[in-house]
Write an enzyme that holds these catalytic residues in place. Sequence first.
Site, PDB file in Angstrom:
ATOM      1  N   CYS A  87     -16.594  62.060  16.167  1.00 12.81           N
ATOM      2  CA  CYS A  87     -15.307  61.740  15.547  1.00 12.81           C
ATOM      3  C   CYS A  87     -14.844  63.252  14.570  1.00 12.81           C
ATOM      4  CB  CYS A  87     -15.276  60.730  14.569  1.00 12.81           C
ATOM      5  SG  CYS A  87     -15.781  59.137  15.585  1.00 12.81           S
TER       6      CYS A  87
ATOM      7  N   ASP B 147     -14.163  61.574   0.441  1.00  8.24           N
ATOM      8  CA  ASP B 147     -14.944  60.855   1.414  1.00  8.24           C
ATOM      9  C   ASP B 147     -16.369  60.970   1.369  1.00  8.24           C
ATOM     10  OD1 ASP B 147     -16.040  59.773   3.897  1.00  8.24           O
ATOM     11  OD2 ASP B 147     -14.852  60.717   5.234  1.00  8.24           O
TER      12      ASP B 147
ATOM     13  N   HIS C 242     -14.059  63.995   8.979  1.00 11.00           N
ATOM     14  CA  HIS C 242     -14.143  62.953   9.928  1.00 11.00           C
ATOM     15  C   HIS C 242     -12.684  62.374  10.431  1.00 11.00           C
ATOM     16  CE1 HIS C 242     -15.002  58.807  11.350  1.00 11.00           C
ATOM     17  NE2 HIS C 242     -16.227  59.062  11.687  1.00 11.00           N
TER      18      HIS C 242
ATOM     19  N   GLN D 113     -21.138  59.704   4.079  1.00 17.21           N
ATOM     20  CA  GLN D 113     -22.320  60.616   4.321  1.00 17.21           C
ATOM     21  C   GLN D 113     -23.063  60.937   3.150  1.00 17.21           C
ATOM     22  OE1 GLN D 113     -23.965  60.598   7.045  1.00 17.21           O
ATOM     23  NE2 GLN D 113     -21.851  60.089   8.362  1.00 17.21           N
TER      24      GLN D 113
ATOM     25  N   LYS E 292     -23.997  52.753   6.263  1.00 16.41           N
ATOM     26  CA  LYS E 292     -24.920  53.944   6.299  1.00 16.41           C
ATOM     27  C   LYS E 292     -25.765  54.233   5.237  1.00 16.41           C
ATOM     28  CE  LYS E 292     -20.606  56.196   8.326  1.00 16.41           C
ATOM     29  NZ  LYS E 292     -21.021  56.604   9.651  1.00 16.41           N
TER      30      LYS E 292
END
Lengths: 423, 166
Positions: A380, A216, A139, A219, A242
């Site tokens: 993104c 990261d 991202h 998600q 999220k």
Amino acid sequence: MKSAVTTPRAGARADDLGFDVERVRQDFPILTLKVNDKPLVFLDNAASSQMPQQVIDRYVRYRSREHANIHRAVHYLSEVATREYEAVRAKVRALINAREEREIVYTSGTTESINLVMHGYGRKFIGADDEVILSVLEHHSNIVPWQMLAQESGAHLRVVPCNDAGELDIDAYRSLFNARTRFVAVGHVSNALGTVNPVKEMVAIAHAHGVPILLDGAQAAPHLQVDVQDLDCDFYAFSGHKMCGPTGVGILYGKAERLRAMQPFKGGGDMILSVTFDRTVYADIPQKFEAGTPPIAEVIGLGAAIDYLNGIGLDAIKAHEDELLRYATDRVGELSGVRIIGRARSKAAVLSFEVDGVHPHDVGTLLNEDGVAVRTGHHCAQPVMQRFGVPATARASFAFYNTLREIDVLVGAIRKVQKVFAG
Amino acid sequence: MSAANQLYQEVILDHNRKPRNWGKLEHASHHAEGLNPLCGDHIFVYLRLRDASVEAIGFEGQSCAICKASASMMTQSVKGKRVDEAETLAREFREMALGKLDPSASGHHLGRLTVFSGVRDLPTRVKCAILPWHTLHSALHSIARASTEGDADPVPGSGLERAGHA
Ligand SMILES: Cc1ncc(COP(=O)(O)O)c(C=O)c1O
């Protein structure tokens, strides 16, 4: 609706775990909305998921009965707010199985978490001609901060490529390491394709070279059971919004010794032990990184979201979402003229696709006519789009409150788009 | 009929399928590149001006149906027009797309371009329809690159390009 071959075995596992999607849906007031006179089919969960009533109620209770600034006063409300705010650290620690609560830093979101590491770790330990490894699946929020660092320090970025299925090339990753490699920053789950990267292996490879690694997890945290001790990563970043929590709050996990070694990112109140004009002594971790009045209500809302997810059960959530993804992959995959982008063997909750001859934005606008919310664009993640030679994709992303029936609506709506454009 | 259904009708779908004046113009005197980073619309407009009139015009690129059809119909309507007439059309089109000009009122010059009026009810798509006109304007003023987002490029080139990511 089509052949029995693709009909799933009625969510066997999630059911076995006591999961009842219709009951769960009743917790989410927004799911009763109509859009264009059609029931809302919300398939944009990777961008931001919806909030259950329990989280909304907790937020309102804080706002109406508990609000004051934290850490600053001896009065009743400040004590309540401070206690509730700090209690969330323990919930986050348990959620990701961190060793200690002080390894949990509150931020405004994944983006700030990554920027914090770039400033706090990168600017201190990464210099000219050093190398940082990223992947092509990142991202932008895990690209741009490192690019800024590269520009100011003269460091170089090295990029792990992926294959046509959207899986990272781990041999290529291994061969990117050299004596100048100082840091690795890679996603746990790709937001554009849904690929679940083999991060445990990637951490081990980085550590074999003595290099720290940030994951990261924006998600991943909503879909997978994350265990930072098992992964052994140095940093882990994710966002509240999220995972059924509020916007404006996120988490940076860092191993205590790493956080200790870092310089602060923002200066201000709450991050100090003492201040004179000659010298400031910083507070210990995690307060060293938490300057200023934080998003107190949002942190408390995140705590409620974690309670909610735990109440449903992360294993049940995963089982149901896997079922949704399998079903959607079969149903969308069997449409002629539709190409699924991202066919990794290990995926989570994301289905990116292209409709032949129709730009994704036209797909998105027409799906919206049927009440179906998908994201269209580059997500993104422009390097991913470049890798697959597309300007953009349409992306359906699932949460545990989605149903197989909603995927049927999606499939019907895609057929309608094809009909409009077939003219 | 909903805004989207109204927009995705035959005229626009036809121009999307068979864009008019498609392709790079030989011996262009002016050109510009238009970019909508939000959705990836990316077009090039080429002009040949003579005596302050648009003698020839062409476009190419990659874009959604609304952008492509808008560009295609734009080329038809400005071909042969004087520069100031083209600029007037660009302004009127923009105002219509933003809901500031009533297409059913008299006194404008939009003609068939009013098929795009429905875009005013789709705020996320307004930019797609306007981009070709924006790019035309840039070409007329020889500004090399038009963007719907200023010149903000979310991934400015640097280390990434050097590292290569094929
Ligand atoms: C993989 C990934 N990383 C980072 C982010 C940025 O998260 P936030 O906008 O909450 O800071 C996102 C959100 O879209 C994401 O999907």
